[in-house]
Design an enzyme around this catalytic site. Sequence first.
Site, PDB file in Angstrom:
ATOM      1  N   CYS A  29       0.718  -1.178   0.060  1.00 32.35           N
ATOM      2  CA  CYS A  29       0.026   0.012   0.173  1.00 32.35           C
ATOM      3  C   CYS A  29       0.906   1.349   0.078  1.00 32.35           C
ATOM      4  O   CYS A  29       2.032   1.383  -0.178  1.00 32.35           O
ATOM      5  CB  CYS A  29      -0.723  -0.111   1.200  1.00 32.35           C
ATOM      6  N   ARG A  59      -1.336   3.565  -5.578  1.00 26.10           N
ATOM      7  CA  ARG A  59      -0.907   2.624  -5.005  1.00 26.10           C
ATOM      8  C   ARG A  59      -1.739   1.505  -4.246  1.00 26.10           C
ATOM      9  O   ARG A  59      -1.228   0.450  -3.586  1.00 26.10           O
ATOM     10  CB  ARG A  59       0.206   3.150  -3.716  1.00 26.10           C
ATOM     11  N   PHE A 237      -3.567  -1.787  -1.062  1.00 28.43           N
ATOM     12  CA  PHE A 237      -3.539  -2.881  -2.164  1.00 28.43           C
ATOM     13  C   PHE A 237      -3.538  -4.314  -1.805  1.00 28.43           C
ATOM     14  O   PHE A 237      -2.540  -4.792  -1.347  1.00 28.43           O
ATOM     15  CB  PHE A 237      -2.664  -2.476  -3.246  1.00 28.43           C
ATOM     16  N   ASN A 257       2.787  -0.836   5.577  1.00 27.83           N
ATOM     17  CA  ASN A 257       2.653  -1.243   4.310  1.00 27.83           C
ATOM     18  C   ASN A 257       3.814  -2.292   4.144  1.00 27.83           C
ATOM     19  O   ASN A 257       5.157  -2.225   4.201  1.00 27.83           O
ATOM     20  CB  ASN A 257       3.135   0.045   3.446  1.00 27.83           C
ATOM     21  N   GLY A 258       3.553  -3.478   3.995  1.00 25.26           N
ATOM     22  CA  GLY A 258       4.456  -4.575   4.014  1.00 25.26           C
ATOM     23  C   GLY A 258       3.594  -6.048   4.062  1.00 25.26           C
ATOM     24  O   GLY A 258       2.640  -6.171   4.142  1.00 25.26           O
ATOM     25  N   GLU A 921      15.370 -14.578 -20.654  1.00 19.08           N
ATOM     26  CA  GLU A 921      15.821 -13.371 -20.111  1.00 19.08           C
ATOM     27  C   GLU A 921      16.950 -12.829 -20.716  1.00 19.08           C
ATOM     28  O   GLU A 921      17.674 -12.118 -20.133  1.00 19.08           O
ATOM     29  CB  GLU A 921      16.162 -13.268 -18.495  1.00 19.08           C
ATOM     30  N   GLN A 987      10.387 -18.883 -11.002  1.00 22.20           N
ATOM     31  CA  GLN A 987      10.626 -19.896 -12.014  1.00 22.20           C
ATOM     32  C   GLN A 987      10.321 -21.374 -11.141  1.00 22.20           C
ATOM     33  O   GLN A 987      10.867 -21.547 -10.071  1.00 22.20           O
ATOM     34  CB  GLN A 987      12.084 -19.973 -12.479  1.00 22.20           C
ATOM     35  N   LYS A 990      12.927 -23.425  -9.423  1.00 21.40           N
ATOM     36  CA  LYS A 990      13.886 -22.955  -8.433  1.00 21.40           C
ATOM     37  C   LYS A 990      13.039 -21.505  -7.784  1.00 21.40           C
ATOM     38  O   LYS A 990      13.581 -20.443  -7.907  1.00 21.40           O
ATOM     39  CB  LYS A 990      15.127 -22.796  -8.621  1.00 21.40           C
ATOM     40  N   GLN A 996      23.007 -18.058 -12.309  1.00 25.45           N
ATOM     41  CA  GLN A 996      24.035 -17.284 -13.261  1.00 25.45           C
ATOM     42  C   GLN A 996      24.209 -18.200 -14.418  1.00 25.45           C
ATOM     43  O   GLN A 996      23.954 -18.984 -14.539  1.00 25.45           O
ATOM     44  CB  GLN A 996      25.160 -17.206 -12.242  1.00 25.45           C
ATOM     45  N   CYS A1155      16.820 -32.552 -28.001  1.00 20.78           N
ATOM     46  CA  CYS A1155      17.749 -32.707 -26.753  1.00 20.78           C
ATOM     47  C   CYS A1155      17.417 -34.420 -26.509  1.00 20.78           C
ATOM     48  O   CYS A1155      16.217 -34.874 -26.466  1.00 20.78           O
ATOM     49  CB  CYS A1155      16.947 -31.984 -25.784  1.00 20.78           C
ATOM     50  N   CYS A1161      23.193 -29.414 -18.648  1.00 17.40           N
ATOM     51  CA  CYS A1161      22.866 -28.197 -19.278  1.00 17.40           C
ATOM     52  C   CYS A1161      23.877 -27.234 -18.517  1.00 17.40           C
ATOM     53  O   CYS A1161      24.451 -26.471 -19.214  1.00 17.40           O
ATOM     54  CB  CYS A1161      21.675 -27.683 -19.016  1.00 17.40           C
ATOM     55  N   CYS A1166      26.597 -29.652 -23.669  1.00 18.59           N
ATOM     56  CA  CYS A1166      25.440 -30.494 -24.142  1.00 18.59           C
ATOM     57  C   CYS A1166      25.771 -31.183 -25.330  1.00 18.59           C
ATOM     58  O   CYS A1166      26.388 -30.660 -26.514  1.00 18.59           O
ATOM     59  CB  CYS A1166      24.277 -29.534 -24.624  1.00 18.59           C
TER      60      CYS A1166
END
Length: 1533
Positions: A29, A59, A237, A257-258, A921, A987, A990, A996, A1155, A1161, A1166
């Site tokens: 909020c 907000r 919110f 707020n949290g 990404e 994801q 994970k 990385q 594959c 991977c 591969c």
Amino acid sequence: MHIQISKDFTYKLNQFNGHPSVSIEKDACGVGFVAMMNKPESHDIVLRALRALNCMEHRGGCSADGSSGDGSGISTQIPWDLLCNSMNITRDLDKCSYGIAMLFTLEDHCDTLKSLMNWTLDNYSLKVLGWRNVPVDSEVLGQNARQNEPFIMQCIIESPKLLPEVLDRKLYIARKQLEKLVNQTNSDINKSFYVCSFSSTIIVYKGMVRSEVLSSYYKDLLNKDYKSKFALYHRRFSTNTMPKWPLAQPMRFMAHNGEINTLLGNLNWMKSKESLMQHKYLDGFYDILEPITNVNNSDSANLDAVLELLVHSGKSPQESLMILIPEAYKNQPLLNSYPEIFDFYEFYSHLQEPWDGPALVVFTDGKVVGATLDRNGLRPARYLITDSGLVSLSSETGIIDIGNQSIIEKGRLGPGQMICLDIMNNIVLDNASIKQSVAKKFPYGKWLNDLQVSLPAQKYLESLDVDTVSMMRLHTIFGYTNEDVELVIEHMASSAKEPTFCMGDDIPLAILSEKPHLIYDFFKQRFAQVTNPAIDPLRESLVMSLTSYIGSKGNLLNVDHNMARSIKLDSPIINEQELLYICQNTFSICKLNIFYELDNDISSFDIQIKKLCRLAVDNINEGSEIIIITDKFDNISENHLFIPPLLVVGALHHYLIDIKLRHKVSIIVETAQCWSTHHFACLIGYGASAICPYMSFLTIRRWWHSPKTQKLMSNNKLDNWTIQEAQNNYRVGIEKGLLKILSKMGICLLSSYHGAQIFEILGLGQDIIDLAFRGTTSRLGGISLKELFVNSQLFHQSIFKSDLPKKLVNLGYVQYRPSAEYHVNNPEMSKTLHKAVRNKDVSRYDKYVDLLTKRNPVNLRDLLDFRSNRSSISIDQVESIDSILKRFCTGGMSLGALSRETHETLAIAMNRIGGKSNSGEGGEDAKRFKHIQDVDSEGLSSDFSHLKGLQSNDIASSAIKQIASGRFGVTPEYLVNAKQLEIKIAQGAKPGEGGQLPGKKVSPYIATLRNCKPGVTLISPPPHHDIYSIEDLAQLIFDLHQINPLAQVSVKLVASIGIGTIAAGVAKGNADIIQISGHDGGTGASPLSSIKHAGIPWELGLTEVHQTLVNNTLRSRVVLRVDGGLRTGKDVVLAALMGAEEFGFGTVAMIATGCVMARICHTNNCPVGVATQRQDLRNRFPGIPSDLVNFFIFIAEEVRSILANLGYERLEDLIGLNSLMKYRNTKLRKTNHLNLDVLLGYDNNDKKLISHKNVHENGQVLDDILLNNNNFIAAIESSSDIIQSWPILNTDRCVGGRISGLIVKKYGLNNFAGNLQINFNGCAGQSFGAFISKGMYLNLKGEANDYVGKGMNGGEIIITPDTIKLDSNKSKDVIIGNTCLYGATGGYLFALGQAGERFAVRNSAAKAVTEGVGDHSCEYMTGGLIVVLGNAGRNIGAGMTGGLAYFLDENNDLLNKINTEIVKAQRIITRESEEQLKNMIELYEIKTKSIKAKMILDNWDQYLEYFWQIVPPSELNNAFTNIDCSSYERILM
């Protein structure tokens, strides 16, 4: 410094077989306060607060009706003049004191409530002076709010003359008794009854309304007699849309707020400590005050309840919040001068587990007003102080009109900081003053020195005291497999980190598996998404801690010397010698052995567990302060069975909570059945303070002593560790894994995770839950206590009935093995699919389907089948293949993790069928955005020479482009060429973690796309590292709709309990698509424990999301997409019946293109070129687009066949019709009690879904006004120059984004030749200058909020204060907010003032100068140039792999603020670096007229010595950083 001024989140812990067993309401909020010092109460302050509230409407959130707000409210001093005048009451202040209650009820209950109130008040010598019906205008309410509107009354109370705090305490006790009385008297009244405030000093007006409606609804607020010196305000919110008036804020003492991530643990511990909470002020009323907290209330309400108790026991709100929400006080340079503050936090860290999570809390008790921020600083908090005494703090700046007042200070709260106003004495107290005052109340340091013991580190054992046969037997008894020993324990002993694996989890759920599983395997770790952020445990370790404490907890309300008595452990993992030290040198202990002798009368663990619990109580009553649960047993036979240690820990923990003894004792576990990070997390999460994994250490010693290991060490194939180092490596690896598990939930401290039960259970029955894991979600039922006992007994006795094998059994839970555990992605399946798609072989596809359907169940959907009350129809009547193909997508797999060949082949294939591929990404090459025109007869193209099987007019652009502000490769051109923009919150393989890309995968081509340097490892923070709350996500959605108004915005979530309410918030945040991923999704690399133990099946997540959105009339606002292990047409139809409209395929799509599931991977090796950047391996890539096209055609044909059998013509017609599913009568080996009602029991009345087909809009924005200006649009069209001037407000968000999108769409990334200079005056809203591009120049006189320059690619942003005459102090004012320059890929930013936290995170090419930054600056930076001419916060350069930064260090305190994991700091050592720095400061001075910059330039030689250069390894060998590379070497020498 004294400046004298002239989610809400609600657990319902009762368990149900169906959905939902736990309802989670999360919120975020806008919040703040405004106050006037040195002047009397005024109506002006109330009006200012209402205006501020209106300025933060964006907000907040609204219900599905678009009019009912999620909540807003205001807390002020009591407007006695207004109330007395309206009621004709006169107060006799000489003889009496007065208070007022603000109540919600129903009109029909008024008379009953009044009589209960009178009776209650009489008991406390209080009397009702009068009742008032609060004047409201119900016509302004939205439909949902009006349906739930309470009747609102005020009750004025009179008492004999008392001090305000004494009267407030009496009112507090009376209110608690009234609440109990109402609850016990009439349940109907209780449902609608709520006390907003009951005080002699403050009053709360709030409701389920939008900000602008609050003052229209409550007529009092606009009455000129409503006067106050201060006002708290809050706009909510919530991700739960059902209107609940009491959930609006402020609460009674605070507005929040949290989100409290550790709520369940906090509630459990508070319940256990209730009997302790005694104070002379509260004597005689303890039975009335309990329970202090309530599991049915929100996190904010519970935090407020504990704060309220502490305040009424005589503590100030400041002290109370320092106890409950402590700052990250360790390694904090600012506290070096204040050891007493450090000691205060250290003292309470043993007594009170922190309420952990992102939080900005504003508070008041009527005497003080203040605010505090969580230890991470994950919510914005900007403040200003004027010369006339006006003080304002809020989530955004620019919301208070200060007129002609001069500003003394503009600042922000940093992580863990506090500000406070003493209303009675007109004093503003800063962070240090507040905390010093609180910390000096008692000699905390002396108490700790006298009584707290830090456990001294003890050496590990070195001898092997068991033979090989005994070792094998022990391993087998306790459930070890070969993989556990070799892949987990030995790996950590040799590397000091968790094992990494890839490609997700494709074995059966533990409850469905035919193989034995430990009880830990039924627990799934939960994780943060949307409403609070995951944390990076490596790069932000300064806020994290594994410290735990052993010893009884004392009375928080009455602290004394003896309460410091405790043992401090730096880690919860202890070795055998450390356990022995605790037993011999510290507190009184008792040991409970969990082995027992079997007899024919024992048929369950229940009786034995209760015996242990009673024995523990006896020992506690005799003085034991530590209970050690152990499974060490000398003479194990087939007649001796042990109870799983997790079961005992959980049962004992809850048993002691129930009888209010838990606070008296700590639980230590000495066990052989604990070796992975997940095992440790479970034991700690259910109450263990420390664990001694003696069998793991013994296993490592055996490994170290083995000839094979010694030979590998002597040949340098293994590091030459000593036996001490090997065992310590294991402990370090476990500790790192625990930090990751905490961090994925956004939790910083082990002491907060302790007992917090942050798991979901899949497959354990209700009797087990009630006994040991009460409060944990378990929606499927499953194994009963008796079945668990029988399975355990049979397994145990089988060990003694046959000879032990020579080697531990390998059940293949991780790596596929013939005859071991079933893996869906097995070689036979892959080979069959390859043959099917390469040859268009229908029979092979049918075999592939048989392999996946005619087998034992793996997933929940394998237990389901179809049913229909319609007759089957001809397949010719079913919709076409093409219309079904459009619903298919591939998963988000980045170019970098995948080879270029694979990535582009997937995109081309999906574009051919009208489906959508997902970029992942890593960005995309701009040439992929155009059709391929030069294809020859052999399907080859010179432009795409690495691809085969092309067709003319193919296009390799991914329709879905993944985006977060800090994602690699995100440029304006990338964004405007997307059909959909996907925000990956988590994801599946994970969730809550980043990752990385190893340096060996960062080829020159990949580095170009990602704006980084080749060969340098690229760090990805947790996937939503730039999203700290639901309003931040809504802002990013807004930004994306700005730059590409034609693209739908999707948000990717991972299935977890409460995902439905999160999805409701996402839908209200204007997302077009919500994607639900399952726990079994693939990944290029992930910790093994995350692959195996985080997240839940998408069947549960999708069902919850669909049903929640339907129930809240939000379903038509979004498209639902599902992914995670989809492989057949049957999967598609089942997902549709659960609510999905689109379907994502990840791993199986890669298999279709070649594959072979080598599962390497993460190694860049591969063998078929799918997941590697090695050119020699990429040359082997076998796939062509038609292979994937053929696969999806097969899937679509299967879908059509199922539709025909069910009697439906279109897939669209059965979306959400779960009545077409039924349970298959499948006999499971482990239980007869699995219950799928959660998937099947929803009554949808066969309602047809109304699909969302459009793109949500942002409405009219400032960019639209600019683009409607004929001269301005003409300048864009003709690439010419123009200057415009405009006022700007905080409600003008993402200014420049839409203009940039238009330019880049027309000209490409760097081809616009014009210059658009726009001069703004005022306060810019969030994301000012986000995604701007070459030729755009934004000049702002004023200030800006969060996310300035986010993703900017070119152009220039200049921000200077709006004062006519600048002075040097202005450089100390905060001028821009948090997370500025996030993910920038070019351009310049000059800000004359201070920036907030996380400045230039993931900057890859932009150049910037500012005069101060908060914590975490330059985090994850991969390129660009940053210059800071002032103070800096902690953790500079964490994860920084490229670019350079210069920091001015006038106070000589910078070095201990730098994260030196990667970067180093050095002085300016080359002429080139001096010129680079000086040129940037000169440019900055020209642009901003900075006095500080001019002073530095005028005294250059003097100031140059104060600069540090921050250098990552990739920048070590160039002329800016290395004297050997300098052209001026001889001159300088």
